[in-house]
Motif scaffolding. Structure first.
Motif, mmCIF file in Angstrom:
data_model
loop_
_atom_site.group_PDB
_atom_site.id
_atom_site.type_symbol
_atom_site.label_atom_id
_atom_site.label_comp_id
_atom_site.label_asym_id
_atom_site.label_seq_id
_atom_site.Cartn_x
_atom_site.Cartn_y
_atom_site.Cartn_z
ATOM 1 N N VAL A 280 0.862 -1.185 0.000
ATOM 2 C CA VAL A 280 0.000 0.000 0.000
ATOM 3 C C VAL A 280 0.895 1.231 0.000
ATOM 4 O O VAL A 280 1.727 1.409 0.882
ATOM 5 C CB VAL A 280 -0.923 0.016 1.238
ATOM 6 C CG1 VAL A 280 -1.684 1.338 1.313
ATOM 7 C CG2 VAL A 280 -1.884 -1.157 1.192
ATOM 8 N N ARG A 281 0.744 2.068 -1.003
ATOM 9 C CA ARG A 281 1.561 3.280 -1.088
ATOM 10 C C ARG A 281 0.895 4.455 -0.380
ATOM 11 O O ARG A 281 1.534 5.191 0.353
ATOM 12 C CB ARG A 281 1.800 3.623 -2.556
ATOM 13 C CG ARG A 281 2.620 4.855 -2.766
ATOM 14 C CD ARG A 281 3.984 4.567 -3.342
ATOM 15 N NE ARG A 281 4.772 3.610 -2.615
ATOM 16 C CZ ARG A 281 5.720 2.847 -3.174
ATOM 17 N NH1 ARG A 281 5.961 2.926 -4.454
ATOM 18 N NH2 ARG A 281 6.417 1.998 -2.437
ATOM 19 N N LEU A 282 -0.405 4.644 -0.632
ATOM 20 C CA LEU A 282 -1.147 5.752 -0.020
ATOM 21 C C LEU A 282 -2.329 5.169 0.733
ATOM 22 O O LEU A 282 -3.112 4.405 0.176
ATOM 23 C CB LEU A 282 -1.637 6.724 -1.094
ATOM 24 C CG LEU A 282 -2.514 7.887 -0.626
ATOM 25 C CD1 LEU A 282 -1.715 8.868 0.222
ATOM 26 C CD2 LEU A 282 -3.125 8.620 -1.826
ATOM 27 N N VAL B 264 -4.439 3.013 -1.880
ATOM 28 C CA VAL B 264 -3.933 2.956 -3.243
ATOM 29 C C VAL B 264 -2.614 2.197 -3.201
ATOM 30 O O VAL B 264 -1.683 2.604 -2.495
ATOM 31 C CB VAL B 264 -3.718 4.368 -3.839
ATOM 32 C CG1 VAL B 264 -3.297 4.263 -5.308
ATOM 33 C CG2 VAL B 264 -4.984 5.211 -3.706
ATOM 34 N N HIS B 265 -2.549 1.091 -3.914
ATOM 35 C CA HIS B 265 -1.349 0.264 -3.906
ATOM 36 C C HIS B 265 -0.288 0.826 -4.846
ATOM 37 O O HIS B 265 -0.586 1.630 -5.742
ATOM 38 C CB HIS B 265 -1.682 -1.172 -4.306
ATOM 39 C CG HIS B 265 -2.497 -1.905 -3.283
ATOM 40 N ND1 HIS B 265 -3.858 -1.731 -3.161
ATOM 41 C CD2 HIS B 265 -2.145 -2.792 -2.319
ATOM 42 C CE1 HIS B 265 -4.313 -2.493 -2.175
ATOM 43 N NE2 HIS B 265 -3.299 -3.142 -1.650
ATOM 44 N N ASP C 288 3.415 5.122 2.401
ATOM 45 C CA ASP C 288 4.286 4.037 2.859
ATOM 46 C C ASP C 288 4.294 3.937 4.387
ATOM 47 O O ASP C 288 5.328 3.690 5.012
ATOM 48 C CB ASP C 288 5.708 4.228 2.345
ATOM 49 C CG ASP C 288 5.799 4.089 0.830
ATOM 50 O OD1 ASP C 288 4.951 3.382 0.250
ATOM 51 O OD2 ASP C 288 6.708 4.688 0.229
ATOM 52 N N GLY C 289 3.132 4.175 4.989
ATOM 53 C CA GLY C 289 3.004 4.063 6.439
ATOM 54 C C GLY C 289 3.449 5.274 7.217
ATOM 55 O O GLY C 289 3.282 5.324 8.439
ATOM 56 N N ARG C 290 4.012 6.289 6.529
ATOM 57 C CA ARG C 290 4.468 7.512 7.196
ATOM 58 C C ARG C 290 3.364 8.566 7.130
ATOM 59 O O ARG C 290 2.940 8.958 6.046
ATOM 60 C CB ARG C 290 5.763 8.036 6.555
ATOM 61 C CG ARG C 290 6.926 7.060 6.661
ATOM 62 C CD ARG C 290 8.193 7.681 6.104
ATOM 63 N NE ARG C 290 8.077 7.962 4.679
ATOM 64 C CZ ARG C 290 8.341 7.069 3.725
ATOM 65 N NH1 ARG C 290 8.703 5.832 4.051
ATOM 66 N NH2 ARG C 290 8.244 7.394 2.456
ATOM 67 N N THR C 291 2.918 9.033 8.285
ATOM 68 C CA THR C 291 1.815 9.988 8.348
ATOM 69 C C THR C 291 2.167 11.283 7.629
ATOM 70 O O THR C 291 3.254 11.835 7.795
ATOM 71 C CB THR C 291 1.458 10.298 9.811
ATOM 72 O OG1 THR C 291 1.094 9.077 10.461
ATOM 73 C CG2 THR C 291 0.298 11.278 9.900
ATOM 74 N N ILE D 69 -0.469 6.910 -9.031
ATOM 75 C CA ILE D 69 -1.077 8.148 -9.514
ATOM 76 C C ILE D 69 -2.494 8.273 -8.965
ATOM 77 O O ILE D 69 -3.281 7.322 -9.031
ATOM 78 C CB ILE D 69 -1.103 8.187 -11.058
ATOM 79 C CG1 ILE D 69 0.324 8.057 -11.615
ATOM 80 C CG2 ILE D 69 -1.750 9.482 -11.550
ATOM 81 C CD1 ILE D 69 0.385 7.961 -13.133
ATOM 82 N N VAL D 70 -2.802 9.447 -8.432
ATOM 83 C CA VAL D 70 -4.144 9.757 -7.937
ATOM 84 C C VAL D 70 -4.660 10.949 -8.737
ATOM 85 O O VAL D 70 -4.001 11.997 -8.794
ATOM 86 C CB VAL D 70 -4.140 10.085 -6.435
ATOM 87 C CG1 VAL D 70 -5.543 10.458 -5.960
ATOM 88 C CG2 VAL D 70 -3.604 8.900 -5.632
ATOM 89 N N VAL D 71 -5.814 10.778 -9.362
ATOM 90 C CA VAL D 71 -6.389 11.817 -10.214
ATOM 91 C C VAL D 71 -7.749 12.228 -9.677
ATOM 92 O O VAL D 71 -8.636 11.376 -9.511
ATOM 93 C CB VAL D 71 -6.535 11.336 -11.678
ATOM 94 C CG1 VAL D 71 -7.102 12.449 -12.551
ATOM 95 C CG2 VAL D 71 -5.204 10.849 -12.234
#
Length: 276
Positions: free
Chosen positions: A23-25, A51-52, A88-91, A211-213
């Motif tokens: 999971v990236r986001l 979002v992976h 990546d798990g970082r807030t 990518i997030v659109v």
């Protein structure tokens, strides 16, 4: 059309492709309000989605539902009222170094007194790259977006579509883990829009970029997405998360002609209309 029928259709088998990737986001219980007391305005009530890595996710919903507010929260430009967002798990507690943004209004995002190449170089100044590495990134970014011949031109010498390509190239040269785009193709003509959509798909393929659109265009969301996050109601909640899968590579002609494309478009349109 029921959710069950959507999930059993040919375009809804993307799960296996991405669930085995990290999971990236991640967004969990995100809420955002402005003001306090009687003047308090709740924009987002509760949003959760993931979002992976290497996935394209499009966020759609009715006008004024809070899509741009969500984007600003993801970009660390607005503090959250509740919940969390992480890469990546970082807030995310401020603008993340792992993220780049591309906005709808390319005319304001580019500096008119700088050439295309100089505009692309702007975010690289903070990376402390060597001269050779920086030049390589600039050359590659211009080549990828089809502007290798236009690096010395100023924004006012370029068409709207070319200016938006410069904005995308600037993000690519930065090499972000997550690329967030806010209505990135809304201000260009239809043919240029199709070309930029295909460029977005090519970027994902070449760079394995997440990518997030954020978009109002349902056809664009269906064409680009591996998943569509539909938000609705006021304050906003996630109405449905719709996985999307089409034969690769996608084509503006063959993909849009698929019965599954029309099925997905109709389903998303119904969700948005119901969420007003």
């Amino acid at each position: 059309m029921s959710k069950a029928s959507i999930e059993s259709s040919s375009f809804a088998n993307i799960q296996a492709r991405f669930t085995n990737r990290p999971v990236r986001l991640s967004v969990e219980g995100l809420a955002k309000s402005y003001g306090s007391g009687e003047s308090r305005v709740e924009v987002i009530e509760d949003l959760s989605f993931e979002v992976h890595a290497g996935e394209i996710a499009c966020i759609v919903g009715p006008s004024g539902v809070g899509k741009t507010t969500l984007l600003k929260c993801l970009a660390g430009l607005h503090p959250l009222t509740a919940g969390s967002a992480a890469i990546d798990g970082r807030t995310i507690q401020g603008p993340p170094a792992e993220m780049a943004l591309v906005f709808q209004d390319y005319s304001r995002s580019l500096m008119p007194w700088l050439t295309a190449r100089q505009n692309i170089r702007l975010p690289l100044r903070h990376l402390k790259l060597g001269t050779t590495e920086e030049a390589s990134r600039l050359d590659e970014a211009l080549e990828v977006v089809g502007l290798a011949h236009a690096g010395s031109k100023y924004p006012w010498q370029l068409s709207g579509g070319m200016q938006q390509r410069v904005a995308i190239a600037r993000a690519l040269a930065y090499r972000p883990e997550v690329l967030v785009m806010d209505e990135p193709f809304a201000s260009v003509d239809a043919q240029t829009r199709f070309e930029l959509e295909d460029l977005c798909l090519q970027i994902r393929q070449d760079y394995d970029m997440t990518i997030v659109v954020v978009t109002h265009d349902i056809d664009e969301a269906v064409y680009l997405s591996d998943q569509i996050v539909v938000i609705g109601q006021k304050p906003a909640i996630v109405t449905e998360i719709l996985p999307v899968s089409f034969p690769e590579p996608r084509s503006q002609f063959s993909t849009r002609a698929l019965p599954a494309f029309a099925e997905a478009r109709t389903h998303v349109l119904q969700l948005i209309q119901q969420a007003r």
